[in-house]
Design a protein around this motif. Structure first.
Motif, short mmCIF file in Angstrom:
data_model
loop_
_atom_site.label_atom_id
_atom_site.label_comp_id
_atom_site.label_asym_id
_atom_site.label_seq_id
_atom_site.Cartn_x
_atom_site.Cartn_y
_atom_site.Cartn_z
N ILE A 52 44.09 48.50 27.27
CA ILE A 52 42.63 48.46 27.24
C ILE A 52 42.13 48.95 25.88
O ILE A 52 41.11 48.50 25.39
CB ILE A 52 42.06 49.27 28.42
CG1 ILE A 52 42.31 48.44 29.69
CG2 ILE A 52 40.59 49.58 28.26
CD1 ILE A 52 42.48 49.23 30.93
N PRO A 71 47.35 41.97 24.40
CA PRO A 71 46.19 42.29 25.25
C PRO A 71 46.65 42.60 26.67
O PRO A 71 47.77 42.24 27.05
CB PRO A 71 45.36 41.00 25.22
CG PRO A 71 46.34 39.93 24.91
CD PRO A 71 47.39 40.55 24.04
N PRO A 72 45.82 43.29 27.46
CA PRO A 72 46.25 43.72 28.80
C PRO A 72 46.73 42.57 29.68
O PRO A 72 47.65 42.76 30.48
CB PRO A 72 44.99 44.37 29.40
CG PRO A 72 43.89 44.15 28.45
CD PRO A 72 44.45 43.76 27.15
N GLU A 73 46.11 41.37 29.54
CA GLU A 73 46.50 40.26 30.42
C GLU A 73 47.90 39.76 30.14
O GLU A 73 48.44 38.96 30.89
CB GLU A 73 45.47 39.12 30.35
CG GLU A 73 45.29 38.46 29.00
CD GLU A 73 44.17 39.08 28.17
OE1 GLU A 73 43.88 40.28 28.36
OE2 GLU A 73 43.59 38.36 27.33
N HIS B 174 38.12 45.95 32.84
CA HIS B 174 39.48 46.37 32.48
C HIS B 174 40.49 45.94 33.55
O HIS B 174 41.55 45.42 33.24
CB HIS B 174 39.54 47.89 32.32
CG HIS B 174 38.69 48.40 31.20
ND1 HIS B 174 38.32 49.71 31.10
CD2 HIS B 174 38.15 47.77 30.15
CE1 HIS B 174 37.57 49.88 30.03
NE2 HIS B 174 37.45 48.71 29.43
N ARG B 177 41.25 42.32 33.39
CA ARG B 177 42.18 42.01 32.30
C ARG B 177 43.62 42.32 32.72
O ARG B 177 44.52 41.51 32.51
CB ARG B 177 41.83 42.84 31.04
CG ARG B 177 40.47 42.57 30.46
CD ARG B 177 40.35 41.24 29.75
NE ARG B 177 41.29 41.06 28.66
CZ ARG B 177 41.16 41.55 27.43
NH1 ARG B 177 40.10 42.27 27.12
NH2 ARG B 177 42.05 41.31 26.49
N THR B 178 43.82 43.48 33.34
CA THR B 178 45.20 43.83 33.72
C THR B 178 45.73 42.88 34.78
O THR B 178 46.93 42.73 34.93
CB THR B 178 45.31 45.27 34.27
OG1 THR B 178 44.58 45.36 35.49
CG2 THR B 178 44.78 46.30 33.30
N GLY B 180 45.46 39.79 34.62
CA GLY B 180 45.88 38.54 33.98
C GLY B 180 44.76 37.69 33.44
O GLY B 180 45.00 36.61 32.90
N ALA B 181 43.49 38.14 33.58
CA ALA B 181 42.38 37.33 33.10
C ALA B 181 42.09 37.63 31.63
O ALA B 181 42.09 38.78 31.21
CB ALA B 181 41.14 37.61 33.94
#
Lengths: 357, 270
Positions: A52, A71-73, B174, B177-178, B180-181
């Motif tokens: 993050i 990046p986190p994804e 956040h 995002r974690t 997978g987006a």
């Protein structure tokens, strides 16, 4: 196998807070707890691992790959915040399936995984509920299912139990333990609660003021804190001043307020030290009146206070130095522990821990 | 407890009761102003009102007002959403100055805004000449009306959209995002849907503000006449007799549209 490796990680937020030189290894399948007081930077460290924020210094490796600037994804991690952060515009099912939808997993596979998670966490009745009407414990389970849906390599938990009432908390801690074991998860769990750390952790890292100050098993952390600050934080309540009388290659003889205490010399103890602190947890001290041969160190004192703490009683004793012990209600009655009574205390020298000043 | 009468309640909460009656004067003032106008036209003089509401010039000018303001609102949406999102999520040097500039159109007199826009957008103006070479003229044209309406209404939209984005916890983004987006996917699946009510209400406010604009429009584009311009023109040439019915018609149309839009944006809540 090593799942997470953090090397010399550092970052500064504005001019108010920074994480300094953090290095950690977490093994595959390990339940790793980062324990520290509020404001130590635990959540920020977790967010750095999740991607993050990107760190200014250092590296983060997950499963052998350098993910520092990913990046986190693209880190394949599961993340759960303290408030669970469920998406309020989706029902529980929508929340759980979100990650799979985003990754374009086909409906059949999605349904199969959903069913698996529902069975694992026992949440079938919650699936079509509006998430804003769920209780704290229910929210936690849905958030957990959502985080686990895409088989993350690592599960990052930020204070997962702090928003729950005591009963729900102890039930869910129990379930978390089973889940961790059953799914062979690698977990990094951040908390300020020593209780949680003791119940769940394979290993604990103590974090204070933006630094990792000690890493070890629960018993190492709680009985052998490496500094006075940590000792204070993990509530080693007996901290006694002692002088080194004799230091040989395997034994240490100390002067504790006029009493002689002999113990095995800790491996890294420096014989030039004169003034030290002796640490022992209240649980490791036995109160009694008869003779106990197994405990070599025996002291006589007078009770100065008996206080109730939860389901236990804290007995404070003046032995020429202040001693804090914890006993059950039963012992208080049987041994007639009351203010003014004289008692003997015993402890094993292996329970003693020496910290230099 | 027995039954509490209205007077018991007044005695129990004297401050609330007093404040309520003082506050009521504002409501009475608004209602009196509007209903007096409606009464004079719809009840005392309905024939005149009906005749005016069939006048195609009047209808055209009201329609022009409504759709130019709609176009201005579209521009506010397109440019305002990105701006609002950046302002809600990022801290950067000069942010407060930018926020102060965004509010300027609300503070300055609207004729002043009109003069400033005219200087920039007239055929010989710095920017106006460039557009003129592309065939887009602002002076006395529909685009002039749109530009003036946009200038005075976008702050309402941007501020409302910003409040919307601020109400969405960054933690939700956040987590997305974690899971997978990407940032884009997260914006469209999480941030935007969760602030849609603020965005809708901001757009309605901006649209209503555009419809009610006169000062800035009249300087930049007297023609084609929007409703407010037409009403003033009729007032100056034919007095209340000619201006009042148009005013009433505009009130009714705006009122109905406003209520419809409000209802529409409220049903999206669930």
């Amino acid at each position: 196998m090593r799942m997470i490796r953090i090397e010399k990680l550092g970052n500064t937020w504005g001019d108010t807070f920074s994480l300094k030189d953090i290095s950690l290894d977490v093994e595959e399948g390990e339940y790793f707890v980062i324990l520290g007081p509020t404001g130590a930077g635990k959540t920020l460290l977790l967010e750095l691992i999740a991607g993050i924020y990107y760190p200014e210094r250092g590296h983060i490796m997950i499963d052998g790959e350098d993910k520092t600037s990913r990046p986190p994804e693209r880190r394949n991690i599961g993340f759960m915040y303290q408030d669970y952060s469920l998406f309020p515009h989706m029902d529980a099912k929508g929340n759980i399936e979100y990650g799979m939808r985003v990754r374009g997993i086909d409906p059949e596979e999605r349904g199969r995984r959903l069913e698996e998670l529902v069975g694992l966490l026992d949440i079938s009745s919650l699936l079509h509920r509006d998430v804003t009407t769920l209780s704290g414990g229910e929210q936690q389970k849905v958030a957990m299912a959502r985080a686990l849906a895409c088989y993350p390599k690592v599960l990052l938990l930020d204070e997962p139990f702090s928003a729950l009432d005591e009963r729900t908390k102890s039930r869910l801690i129990h379930e978390m333990k089973a889940l961790h074991h059953h799914e062979r998860l690698t977990v990094v769990h951040v908390t300020h609660s020593q209780e949680e750390a003791l119940q769940l952790a394979d290993r604990i890292a103590i974090m204070m003021d933006g630094r990792i100050v000690q890493v070890g098993t629960p018993s190492e952390i709680f009985s052998r804190p490496s500094s006075m600050d940590i000792a204070d934080f993990v509530k080693v309540e007996n901290i006694w001043k002692a002088r080194v009388n004799e230091c040989t290659h395997d034994t240490l003889t100390l002067d504790l307020y006029g009493y002689e205490v002999r113990m095995a010399r800790p491996e890294q103890f420096d014989c030039t030290e004169r003034e030290v602190r002796l640490l022992i947890r209240p649980e490791d001290i036995v109160v009694g009146s008869g003779a106990r041969t197994s405990a070599r160190n025996r002291f006589h004192g007078v009770i100065t206070a008996v206080e109730q703490r939860g389901f236990y009683h804290v007995v404070r004793i003046d032995c020429g130095f202040p001693v804090v012990t914890v006993v059950t209600k039963n012992s208080v009655e049987e041994l007639r522990l009351e203010v003014g009574a004289s008692v003997d205390i015993f402890f094993k020298t292996t329970a003693l821990h020496v910290v230099s000043v | 407890m027995g039954t509490t009468t209205f007077f018991d309640k007044v005695r129990q909460q004297p401050l609330m009761a007093l404040f309520f009656f003082i506050g009521l004067t504002i409501v009475i003032f608004v209602i009196a102003t509007l209903f007096n106008l409606l009464y004079q036209q719809l009840v005392l003089n309905p024939d005149n009102f009906l005749a005016v509401s069939r006048d195609s010039a009047v209808l055209r000018s009201i329609w022009l007002t409504l759709y130019t303001s709609f176009i201005a609102t579209l521009f506010a949406l397109l440019a305002g959403i990105p701006l609002a999102y950046v302002l809600a999520r990022k801290e950067f040097f000069g942010k407060q100055i930018i926020e102060a500039f965004i509010d300027i159109p609300v503070i300055i007199p609207h004729t002043v805004a009109g003069i400033a826009l005219f200087s920039l957008l007239m055929k010989k103006g710095t920017v106006g000449s460039v557009f003129a070479s592309l065939g887009i003229v602002f002076q006395d044209s529909m685009w002039g009306i749109v530009a003036a309406m946009f200038f005075v209404s976008y702050p309402f939209f941007v501020n409302s959209a910003k409040d919307g984005f601020l109400s969405v916890s960054p933690n939700l983004e956040h987590v997305s995002r974690t899971l997978g987006a990407s940032q884009w996917r997260t914006f469209f699946s999480i941030s935007l849907p969760l602030s849609i009510r603020h965005i809708a209400s901001g757009a309605i406010m901006a649209w209503a503000r555009g419809v009610s604009e006169f000062g800035a429009v009249v300087v930049l584009a007297y023609y084609p006449m929007i409703a407010s311009t037409l009403i003033l023109y009729k007032f100056n040439t034919g007095g209340l007799q000619e201006s009042q019915p148009i005013a009433v018609l505009l009130i009714l149309i705006c009122f109905v549209t406003f209520i419809c839009l409000r209802l529409l944006s409220n049903t999206r809540r669930r």
